[in-house]
Design an enzyme around this catalytic site. Structure first.
Site, PDB file in Angstrom:
ATOM      1  N   TYR A  75       0.814  -1.214   0.000  1.00 52.69           N
ATOM      2  CA  TYR A  75       0.000   0.000   0.000  1.00 52.69           C
ATOM      3  C   TYR A  75       0.849   1.267   0.000  1.00 52.69           C
ATOM      4  CZ  TYR A  75      -4.384  -2.348  -0.111  1.00 52.69           C
ATOM      5  OH  TYR A  75      -5.441  -3.095  -0.551  1.00 52.69           O
ATOM      6  N   HIS A 107      -5.089  -2.476   7.072  1.00 55.54           N
ATOM      7  CA  HIS A 107      -4.457  -3.480   6.218  1.00 55.54           C
ATOM      8  C   HIS A 107      -3.436  -4.319   6.982  1.00 55.54           C
ATOM      9  CE1 HIS A 107      -6.383  -2.464   2.487  1.00 55.54           C
ATOM     10  NE2 HIS A 107      -6.137  -1.182   2.686  1.00 55.54           N
TER      11      HIS A 107
END
Length: 750
Positions: free
Chosen positions: A277, A432
């Site tokens: 990410y 996440h």
């Protein structure tokens, strides 16, 4: 005097009028000015034909855009998830729009401006009456896409296209686009969706950049302010969560682009969500920063937080294996690498705005393409002038947390990434993050030896859950048992609950990566299980009596009560042999009902044959042996993924698991690469382990000692302090009849 005063007044009025008109007409700044500048375009045109990598990229982009123009413009009514036709068509449109705008500036061919104009007005015509996307899965639905995140992607790219054709448009055309498309679009993804926009998360970074970039093009101070600092006086439900289970509002209620720079990044440039990410967020971070630097240089954005954006590029490149693929920490799709378009942009911008670091040129050279803007030109000229230097990926410790005090990730490398160990002792990583404190993975020349599973998702493949996260991401990939770390009583760290995990982080205890032949990192985790302390020390050792470097793993557990501890090793390859007997069942059963165990088949079960357990396997032409110290009551388990997975969403990966019941215990292991096998010559060389015995020679509250004896009778001794990690502390310890003295947190003797 009166006449002079009269003239001065007239001049002053005229100047004010001119200033007003310039601002009112929108000509207070010249275009392009985001990623391309007037001066940059002129320089690019002057250099064309003599900058090989730029010329080649330009040719490729021109062919791509020309093919799209020949196909005609398609702006279908949105209806699909990721991977579906409408989703992929609108995604393709914004990418091509950006490229067409750049081609118009560089090549001065009006067909590209016409293409941008015609497509933008098709979007203008449809957007006015477009409802929210019909798919209802997202916590913040978009209009063109199923989530506001993708709508923001669209506006980030299209802003660049609009900037490139801005002066080519008539005033009437600009007014119509801004009134009916761009301003409503920016308002929808921000004030219309504060739960998406006003938070600290990679989603919001895209939203902030989208609003800010169109604001820069339109010279709209309100939008720019909203991008930098978030929406003022907005109230959000503090308990609301997004699709990934992350809280929509942070406790300190910070928001905006600057907050997203301050909070997720550590001072070292590590992004708490993980490299996958970080790669995704680098594009809006850096492309908006480039626009701010060009249009609002007084912000000095690249110096913000001690130049954290520039540091982040270096950190991210270090979070990749020898092939350039990012380590799949937290949610991360394997195979994503620094060859992605986001990293091409990141490397070019970091080079251009970061002092022309010649080491970045060697990465750009491998990427073999550049961004068609001022920063890409700088890289192209640097490569043309042979300024590139190798990018050194050495052992590194990257801190986590905004202040750098929330654990981190350590990467130990030997040689030219001959062997790379990734040790995670970080914070949760926002929504996440995975529940895998003190986990590790191991790479040999870029090939996985002991793996981290990564995410459970087939990104943009419609057949698999619309290209979105699968339910197995929560039931398997995030769970502790999916990683190479200890699981207590078959429950995940922090009970697998985000609200608990986000409150805690592991702590670095000590480290020393100064000696390439002995590199060590030690970290502790005391909150994953109440009443239990976990202390893991990992060392990479190169000794002359061993063919290759190997990894020593000392995992010490102290608890208030007796527990069952499982330590899995997710090895890649084919089992060669073991030194213990085991039974294989005639029918498979899942190992448990939840916390990830419901997805594991039990394929084999055995007991230790002595005080050492050995497992050898072959992978990619190399042999590996895992040697572990054993208790007579240990259970040795072979497991494989695939249970409770009727849609075949999970890979069928294998693991070897050591199960032990104890209160306090120490797992001591060595992962030893050795030998090789050629399928062509059919010769196996050095296919057996060189370790004769691995022993835990001392353990108490203060010290733990390990001995590694090779087949030639040579012994390596490692002793660590369990309570004092100071590099200056002096220690004295007697083991059997021998006394050891040393300074610092560990003793190692070859």
């Amino acid at each position: 005097m009166r006449f002079i005063a009269y003239l001065l007044r007239r001049v002053l009025v005229l100047c004010c009028l001119i200033t007003f008109l310039v601002g009112a007409e929108g000509f207070s700044q010249e275009h392009p000015n985001l990623i391309l500048t007037k001066a940059g375009v002129e320089k690019i045109r002057a250099e064309l034909g003599g900058i090989p990598i730029f010329d080649a990229t330009l040719k490729q982009v021109k062919e791509e855009v020309d093919a799209e123009i020949a196909m005609g413009i398609h702006t279908p009514i949105p209806k699909d998830y990721s991977g579906g036709y409408t989703h992929e068509r609108h995604k393709r449109n914004f990418i091509i729009l950006q490229k067409a705008g750049v081609l118009f500036q560089i090549l001065e061919d009006e067909k590209y401006a016409v293409y941008v104009r015609d497509m933008l007005f098709q979007y203008e015509a449809m957007y006015k009456d477009l409802p929210v996307h019909p798919k209802e899965r997202s916590y913040a639905r978009g209009k063109l896409f199923w989530q506001c995140l993708n709508d923001s992607n669209w506006l980030v790219y299209v802003s660049q296209a609009y900037d490139c054709v801005y002066d080519w448009f008539s005033k009437k055309e600009r007014k119509k686009l801004e009134k009916n498309l761009f301003r409503p679009f920016a308002d929808f993804i921000s004030v219309g969706n504060p739960q998406f926009y006003n938070r600290v998360h990679n989603h919001s970074t895209w939203g902030n950049a989208a609003v800010g970039m169109i604001g820069l093009v339109m010279n709209d101070d309100e939008l720019i302010e909203r991008a930098l600092y978030g929406i003022k006086d907005v109230k959000l439900d503090v308990n609301a969560k997004d699709n990934d289970g992350g809280f929509i509002q942070s406790k300190d209620k910070k928001a905006g682009f600057l907050a997203n720079l301050d909070e997720p990044f550590s001072p070292d440039g590590y992004y708490t969500e993980g490299p996958y990410y970080q790669r995704y967020a680098m594009y809006p971070f850096l492309i908006f920063a480039e626009g701010l630097q060009n249009v609002r240089p007084e912000l000095n954005i690249f110096a913000h937080k001690d130049s954290v954006l520039l540091k982040s590029v270096n950190a991210l490149l270090n979070l990749s294996d020898k092939d350039g693929e990012f380590f799949p920490l937290n949610d991360g799709q394997k195979g994503m690498s620094y060859y992605s378009r986001e990293l091409v942009t990141a490397v070019d911008i970091a080079y251009h705005f970061g002092g022309y670091n010649a080491e970045l040129l060697s990465v750009a050279e491998k990427q073999d393409r550049v961004v068609l803007d001022d920063s890409g030109l700088s890289v192209a000229l640097g490569l043309k002038e042979n300024k590139a230097k190798p990018f050194p990926k050495k052992s590194i410790l990257l801190s986590d947390g905004p202040e750098g005090n929330e654990g981190g990730v350590g990467i130990i490398r030997y040689g030219n990434e001959e062997l790379s160990l990734v040790f995670k002792y970080a914070a949760q990583g926002l929504s996440h993050g995975h529940y895998d404190k003190l986990s590790f993975s191991l790479y040999d020349e870029g090939d996985e030896v002991l793996q981290d599973y990564g995410l459970a998702r087939f990104v943009n493949i419609e057949q698999k859950g619309g290209g979105n996260y699968l339910k197995e991401n929560k039931t398997w990939a995030k769970q502790t048992v999916a990683h190479n770390t200890v699981v207590q009583n078959m429950t995940s760290h922090f009970k697998g609950k985000y609200e608990i995990g986000s409150e805690h982080h592991s702590e670095l205890f000590f480290s020393d990566i100064s000696d390439p032949d002995f590199q060590v990192i030690s970290a502790k985790e005391v909150n994953a299980y109440p009443g239990t302390s976990m202390h893991r020390t990992m060392a990479m050792i190169k000794d002359t009596d061993f063919e290759r470097p190997f990894v020593l793993d000392v995992f010490k557990i102290t608890s208030d009560s007796e527990n069952q501890y499982d330590l899995p090793f997710y090895f890649m390859g084919q089992v060669m042999k073991t030194n213990f007997e085991y039974d294989t069942p005639t029918s498979l059963q899942a190992m448990g009902g939840d916390n990830g165990y419901q997805h594991l088949w039990l394929e084999g079960k055995g007991k230790p044959s002595g005080d050492n357990t050995k497992l050898s396997w072959l992978n990619q032409g190399h042999f590996y042996t895992l040697t572990t110290t054993a208790d007579s009551s240990d259970e040795l388990l072979f497991t494989r993924l695939g249970a409770s997975d009727p849609e075949f969403n999970l890979r069928r990966d294998a693991a070897f698991m050591v199960r032990r019941k104890a209160r306090n215990t120490v797992f001591v292991s060595v992962v030893e690469p050795h030998g090789h096998y050629s399928a062509v010559s059919e010769f196996a060389v050095n296919s057996n382990s060189s370790i004769a015995h691995l022993g835990l020679i001392y353990d108490d509250e203060n010290y733990t000692g390990v001995a590694i004896e090779d087949k030639e009778g040579n012994t390596l001794i490692f002793i660590q302090s369990n309570t004092n990690g100071s590099s200056k502390a002096q220690h004295r310890l007697k083991i059997k009849d021998k006394e050891y003295q040393w300074t610092g947190p560990y003793y190692f003797k070859q």
